[in-house]
Scaffold this active site. Sequence first.
Site, short mmCIF file in Angstrom:
data_model
loop_
_atom_site.label_atom_id
_atom_site.label_comp_id
_atom_site.label_asym_id
_atom_site.label_seq_id
_atom_site.Cartn_x
_atom_site.Cartn_y
_atom_site.Cartn_z
N GLY A 1 0.63 -1.28 -0.13
CA GLY A 1 0.05 0.05 0.14
C GLY A 1 0.87 1.20 -0.09
CB SER A 2 0.13 4.50 1.41
OG SER A 2 -1.21 4.68 0.63
CB THR A 3 4.48 1.26 3.51
OG1 THR A 3 4.07 0.14 2.96
CG2 THR A 3 3.48 1.47 4.85
CG PHE A 4 5.66 0.41 -2.93
CD1 PHE A 4 6.88 -0.39 -2.92
CD2 PHE A 4 5.38 0.74 -4.29
CE1 PHE A 4 7.60 -0.77 -3.74
CE2 PHE A 4 6.22 0.30 -5.41
CZ PHE A 4 7.16 -0.34 -5.08
#
Lengths: 638, 387
Positions: free
Chosen positions: A320-323
């Site tokens: 998700g957005s941690t990428f």
Amino acid sequence: MWHRDSDRYRMFTRRALMLGAGQGILLTGLAARMYYLQVMESDRYRVLADENRISHRLLPPPRGLITDRFGAPVAVNRQNYHIMIVREQAQDVRRTLEILGQIIELGPDTIERVERDVARRRSFVPVTVRDNLTWEEVARVGVNAPDLPGLIIDAGRSRDYPEGPHLAHTLGYVAAVSEKELTGDPLLELPGFRIGKSGIEKVYDLALRGSAGTSQVEVNALGRVIRELDREEGDSGNTVVMTLDLELQRYANQRLSNKESASAVVLDIHNGEVLAMASHPTYDPNAFTNGISHKLWNSLVNNEYAPLSNKAVTGTYAPGSTFKMCVALAGLEAGVVTANQRFFCPGHLDLGNARFHCWKRGGHGWVDMHDSMKHSCDVYYYEISQKIGIDRIAAMANKLGLGELTGIDLPNERSGLIPTKDWKEIQLGKRWQGGETLISSIGQGYVLATPLQLATMVARIASGKAVKPHLTRDHVTAEGITSRASEEFPELQVNRAHLARIRDGMNGVTNELRGTAHRSRIDIKGMEMAGKTGTSQVRRITMRERQTTGVLDNADLPWKYRDHALFVAFAPVDNPRYACAVVVDHGGSGSGIAAPIARDILIKAQELKSARPGISAANIQSTAQLSRPSQTDREEEG
Amino acid sequence: MASRRYRIGEDPDYVPIGRRLLMLNWTLVLLISALSGIGFAMLYSAANGSVEPWAERQMMRFAVGALLMIGIAVTDVRVWLKLAYFSYFVALILLIGVEIKGDIGMGAQRWINLGFFQLQPSELMKISLVLALARYFHGLTVEEVGRIPLLIPPLLMVLAPAALVLRQPDLGTALLLIAGGGVIFWLAGVRMWKFALILGAVLAIIPIGWQFLRDYQKNRVLTFLNPENDPLGAGYHITQSKIALGSGGLFGKGYMLGSQSHLNFLPEKQTDFIFTMLGEEFGLVGGLALLLLYTMVIMYGYVIALRCRNQFGRLVAIGITSTFFLYVFINIAMVMGLIPVVGVPLPLVSYGGTVMMTILVSFGLLMSVSIHRDIRISRQGNDDGRQ
């Protein structure tokens, strides 16, 4: 007539002398054979006679201890008393067992089983009646010994994990050797010998195993031991010091315990030491030592939340957005975007006839890189990813440790997946679509990572070094222990200014008003963390859903269709030391569910100063001596 | 004077009983006692330093047997000549008896249980056959020995019991009977070519006879020919015996310290393999000493035979001595792996009541021949014949 008799006598004499000579030759032949056997071949037969009479018995070495980074024992060898019966001394086996049954508790079928075993073996071979006697039971049997002929109490060692479920996933467990694990090492064939089947116990099995001692005993033709001729004690296995801080580990477990399924990893960003690695739900490794029951095994295997697997290394999740840090950094490094460059977010981006939505329906308006992270704007990444291209994103992801094994010293680690154009061509036989780059840029689609990889990624961003995580303080092999202290990780080959920009964005997420994880910031001076939320979809949100009911709330979905909640962070912001990744499977939102957990764990780590130098088996001798059997142990075994 | 009869008091060859006891071959008695003494010592060791269960009983049997031996020795040899055929027929009937109604022991029918004593007719036959053959050839002149029809009865006398014993089945005893009988044929003057003829015939029927051997007998022969074939079964005995002997070395491991014997790697150490135990505990020196004692006994037998002045006595003496030699040779050669395991005990040393009795009785006869060596006996078996 006399002359006739003298004829007979002459013939008799002649032939008797011939016969005597013949017999004399045969007797001489016997003497010669004796000389051959007893003088010429004597040495050979002496060896054969000793081979007959001397039997070498292996003495299993005590398994090496495992401690946490400060020397707290987490895997030890416990004295295990078992009671055995010898038929030839017991005379009436059944009666002896019946009396024993009144003194200590025996299982319902014990008497029948023992009688069967006893009948099958030679009368002097001891048969185990019961394992794991308590000290009180041992004492009771001892007091009644005169009424219990033929019973022997024997002390063995069995593996014990005093922390129980707290370290199950990293420590692993030992169990009996299975058929296909036999390598020809005679130790493995000893009854009751245990080898590591999972975790550290498996990876460092050879080092922990030690080397067997031998006992030379004289045996008779039936194999009965007459006496011991010589004894050589083996060497106990090496002590393994883990990098984990037991206190922090316990805390992490506790913090995850109210979730259905979750995992958390804490790393020292400088040296890659894993300070905590928790996977929930967990299990008690002690259950495996003496053979796990079928019922318990089935309940573990069939559990929906997979208690046996260490999700920190075997669970792969869409990050998700941690990428987004990867994508942003790839953009900066590729020079296709600057940190100050702004993009407009209307809440969606159209590519061809597909529409890609931002999580915020109204859009974020104009955002630069800092804001894109702080607000986790998806459209910003759709925009820049088109400029960067999937292959450059993938290259940066690999650089930060995604898409490949971290090399952690645990079995069954998964590598996750970072897609490239080639990968798709080869694996799926299809061309890469532009939309897939967009999806990938927000850590969805094909992108998969383990919690450990995410923690590693953060550690690399925070340290600027190609940190690799590991679970032991030293390199431990069967040959010896060498310290890792002198090891330095290479520089990451990324512009330090760019890394600083990324860290700044992560700082915004937690420490700036309206950052997605501002509510979960650390408010303690000097302990502040910088992080990134992630909420990854596991199902496809259809156009129809968006138009009719709107995107369904997690609470309205069955557990396994809910979003994964992720949060990655490092702390303290000014002088990073700890990296943390928390994934709550189908937990809901990253900011609401995962971030508070990461915050609490990072506070705890800093309070405990978990990363302070612990002990090292390489230079502390006393821990190695811990694992040697004491003199009394040895006597009790005899 | 074809058949002049004496009353006992008038018998010119009569010797008073006290004088006969003085004429007894005390050296031979000493040698026999020495061998038996070695046997007791080894049986004591075989029981790990206990007279139970073997040494004590063996001593009692020896005591009884020795008295019997002396009794037989001082009895006039002519009595034994007269009883020769009778004892042969008794033995033969008993052998047939065990065929019909015998107790099973060790997979072979060998005993008749007389309640207080287990009689082994094949042992009795070993003595009786020697006596009967000696009696028969005593009655033949050199010329008559050359006539084939006259050789048929003694041949049957050998083959009948040998066949019965083989059926039991006891290969060792059958071979002893045939070989012992053959020795008497040879000493009586049967021509060499006749032996060659018989030998040729036997070789010709070996393939046929092979089929009549029991499996365990076949195994013994096959195992002997290739012991490595069966290291855990029949070959185990020979291999362990050789290891025990070889590891004994020059001086042995010491009394009661033989590891092979005392840890039970050596089978049947109190009976057939007792020589191995002695060799293990006393080494080459002990083994050669025992062999020397046996050689002295055998040489003694030859001296008695050669000094005897009647054909019956000579044949009895050489028959008994040769049977004794065969016991010794077959047993020792067997335990050293030179010949197949045939189950022949080491005389006077191995544990076993019947064999002890047989040997002592036969030495009684040997000494009877010695004491009465100067008595001349006519070919008809009368005690005159001085004409």
